[in-house]
Write an enzyme that holds these catalytic residues in place. Structure first.
Site, PDB file in Angstrom:
ATOM      1  N   HIS A  54       0.835  -1.205   0.000  1.00 49.73           N
ATOM      2  CA  HIS A  54       0.000   0.000   0.000  1.00 49.73           C
ATOM      3  C   HIS A  54       0.866   1.249   0.000  1.00 49.73           C
ATOM      4  O   HIS A  54       2.084   1.176   0.185  1.00 49.73           O
ATOM      5  CB  HIS A  54      -1.009  -0.009   1.151  1.00 49.73           C
ATOM      6  CG  HIS A  54      -0.418   0.090   2.530  1.00 49.73           C
ATOM      7  ND1 HIS A  54       0.358  -0.896   3.084  1.00 49.73           N
ATOM      8  CD2 HIS A  54      -0.521   1.067   3.472  1.00 49.73           C
ATOM      9  CE1 HIS A  54       0.707  -0.531   4.305  1.00 49.73           C
ATOM     10  NE2 HIS A  54       0.194   0.663   4.569  1.00 49.73           N
ATOM     11  N   HIS A  56       1.360   3.975   1.866  1.00 52.25           N
ATOM     12  CA  HIS A  56       1.853   4.767   3.000  1.00 52.25           C
ATOM     13  C   HIS A  56       3.386   4.913   2.963  1.00 52.25           C
ATOM     14  O   HIS A  56       4.107   3.970   2.625  1.00 52.25           O
ATOM     15  CB  HIS A  56       1.422   4.141   4.328  1.00 52.25           C
ATOM     16  CG  HIS A  56      -0.019   4.404   4.642  1.00 52.25           C
ATOM     17  ND1 HIS A  56      -0.740   3.632   5.528  1.00 52.25           N
ATOM     18  CD2 HIS A  56      -0.872   5.371   4.199  1.00 52.25           C
ATOM     19  CE1 HIS A  56      -1.968   4.114   5.611  1.00 52.25           C
ATOM     20  NE2 HIS A  56      -2.082   5.159   4.809  1.00 52.25           N
ATOM     21  N   ASP A  58       5.723   4.920   5.112  1.00 55.20           N
ATOM     22  CA  ASP A  58       6.586   3.991   5.847  1.00 55.20           C
ATOM     23  C   ASP A  58       6.714   2.636   5.135  1.00 55.20           C
ATOM     24  O   ASP A  58       7.432   1.754   5.606  1.00 55.20           O
ATOM     25  CB  ASP A  58       6.118   3.819   7.305  1.00 55.20           C
ATOM     26  CG  ASP A  58       4.716   3.277   7.432  1.00 55.20           C
ATOM     27  OD1 ASP A  58       3.850   3.648   6.613  1.00 55.20           O
ATOM     28  OD2 ASP A  58       4.471   2.482   8.359  1.00 55.20           O
ATOM     29  N   HIS A  59       6.045   2.483   3.995  1.00 57.59           N
ATOM     30  CA  HIS A  59       6.160   1.259   3.197  1.00 57.59           C
ATOM     31  C   HIS A  59       6.811   1.506   1.835  1.00 57.59           C
ATOM     32  O   HIS A  59       7.192   0.555   1.161  1.00 57.59           O
ATOM     33  CB  HIS A  59       4.785   0.613   3.004  1.00 57.59           C
ATOM     34  CG  HIS A  59       4.190   0.134   4.292  1.00 57.59           C
ATOM     35  ND1 HIS A  59       4.078  -1.192   4.634  1.00 57.59           N
ATOM     36  CD2 HIS A  59       3.705   0.834   5.357  1.00 57.59           C
ATOM     37  CE1 HIS A  59       3.546  -1.289   5.845  1.00 57.59           C
ATOM     38  NE2 HIS A  59       3.309  -0.078   6.311  1.00 57.59           N
ATOM     39  N   HIS A 112      -7.573  -0.705   5.416  1.00 57.50           N
ATOM     40  CA  HIS A 112      -6.534   0.191   5.948  1.00 57.50           C
ATOM     41  C   HIS A 112      -6.348   1.359   4.975  1.00 57.50           C
ATOM     42  O   HIS A 112      -6.330   2.523   5.375  1.00 57.50           O
ATOM     43  CB  HIS A 112      -5.247  -0.599   6.132  1.00 57.50           C
ATOM     44  CG  HIS A 112      -4.083   0.204   6.630  1.00 57.50           C
ATOM     45  ND1 HIS A 112      -4.036   0.769   7.877  1.00 57.50           N
ATOM     46  CD2 HIS A 112      -2.910   0.533   6.020  1.00 57.50           C
ATOM     47  CE1 HIS A 112      -2.891   1.415   8.017  1.00 57.50           C
ATOM     48  NE2 HIS A 112      -2.187   1.286   6.915  1.00 57.50           N
ATOM     49  N   ASP A 129      -0.388  -3.789   6.147  1.00 59.20           N
ATOM     50  CA  ASP A 129      -1.056  -3.288   7.354  1.00 59.20           C
ATOM     51  C   ASP A 129      -2.529  -3.700   7.399  1.00 59.20           C
ATOM     52  O   ASP A 129      -3.356  -3.016   7.998  1.00 59.20           O
ATOM     53  CB  ASP A 129      -0.953  -1.758   7.426  1.00 59.20           C
ATOM     54  CG  ASP A 129       0.474  -1.289   7.683  1.00 59.20           C
ATOM     55  OD1 ASP A 129       1.374  -2.137   7.835  1.00 59.20           O
ATOM     56  OD2 ASP A 129       0.677  -0.060   7.738  1.00 59.20           O
ATOM     57  N   HIS A 167       4.239  -4.560  10.498  1.00 56.89           N
ATOM     58  CA  HIS A 167       4.729  -3.907  11.728  1.00 56.89           C
ATOM     59  C   HIS A 167       4.889  -4.908  12.873  1.00 56.89           C
ATOM     60  O   HIS A 167       4.184  -5.912  12.948  1.00 56.89           O
ATOM     61  CB  HIS A 167       3.733  -2.832  12.209  1.00 56.89           C
ATOM     62  CG  HIS A 167       3.707  -1.608  11.360  1.00 56.89           C
ATOM     63  ND1 HIS A 167       4.514  -0.508  11.596  1.00 56.89           N
ATOM     64  CD2 HIS A 167       2.963  -1.302  10.268  1.00 56.89           C
ATOM     65  CE1 HIS A 167       4.252   0.431  10.693  1.00 56.89           C
ATOM     66  NE2 HIS A 167       3.316  -0.021   9.872  1.00 56.89           N
TER      67      HIS A 167
END
Ligand SMILES: [Zn+2]
Length: 255
Positions: A54, A56, A58-59, A112, A129, A167
């Site tokens: 996805h 985001h 942080d990915h 998400h 996530d 995570h």
């Protein structure tokens, strides 16, 4: 050639999953380039592809830097928010990797985020996530019904498959899960094992899907114990899986 899958801890709590053989690796959700480059170097292997669950940051934030070093294909959900994508994917697509040799199916798992996807086969599930061990992602762009449906579909995959989540949230998730399902012996046992692993600085992932089905409250919303727990939290909560899911998710969000 044997394929191995290792977590590369990144940022606060992320795992970049490195799928590799003796020569090459594919990275799942590289939110940070430096740790990924170090891991590739430490193994003496090169990068042959990037998989994204996805959009985001942080990915995906590590992708541009990785591409400078290795101009490789980037597979991920068809979503313009992932600017580095070369191979947009959707429900039902298949990703055939040459090196390491591996085939993964693609499933749409919105909730998400609206375009979140999960990569899977009979032995491995990369769910970003959507599903966490003993928990699930927050609903940033989806409805409880969408997320419940996504989790239902993951729950029907091979029970022996290993779940590779985005995570390391398992310890906090155990505390929440025990608060809503205090009499689940499998959960108590998992919580103990997780505390031990974290005390030793070790990851709690991957975990088998079968173990998650026994312990993750968000995969157990049809069971009388979870329905009762949801109705204790909110007496107006109905008994459908989606209503129970929504009540548990809202309580988790409030903590
Ligand atoms: Zn996310």
């Amino acid at each position: 050639m044997t394929i191995r899958i290792e977590p590369i801890p990144a940022l606060e709590s992320n795992y970049i999953w490195m799928i590799h053989d003796d020569h090459a690796a594919v990275l799942v959700d590289p939110g940070c380039a430096e740790v990924a480059l170090s891991a590739l170097k430490a193994h003496g292997i090169s990068l042959t592809g990037i998989l994204v669950t996805h959009h985001h940051a942080d990915h995906i934030a590590g992708i541009p830097r990785l591409l400078e070093e290795y101009p490789v294909p980037v597979w991920g959900p068809a979503d313009e928010r992932i600017a580095t994508l070369t191979h947009p994917l959707q429900e039902g697509d298949t990703v055939d990797l040459d090196s390491p040799k591996l085939t993964l199916e693609v499933m749409a798992t919105p909730g998400h985020t609206s375009s979140h996807i999960t990569f899977f086969n009979d032995t491995m599930i990369f769910c970003g996530d959507t599903l966490f061990s003993i928990g699930c992602g927050r609903l940033f762009e989806g409805t409880p019904a969408q997320m419940q449906n996504a989790l239902d579909r993951i729950a029907r995959l091979a029970p022996d498959a290993l779940v590779y989540c985005g995570h390391e949230y398992t310890e906090a998730n155990c505390a929440f899960a025990l608060s809503v399902e205090p009499n689940n012996p499998a959960l108590a046992q998992r919580a103990q094992a997780v505390a031990q692993l974290r005390a030793n600085g070790q990851p709690t992932l991957p975990v088998t899907l079968g173990d998650e089905l026994k312990t993750n409250p968000f995969l157990r919303t049809r069971l009388p114990s979870l329905i009762a727990a949801a109705r204790q939290i909110d007496p107006d909560c109905g008994t459908t899986a989606t209503e129970v899911f929504a009540t548990l998710r809202a309580l988790k969000d409030s903590r």
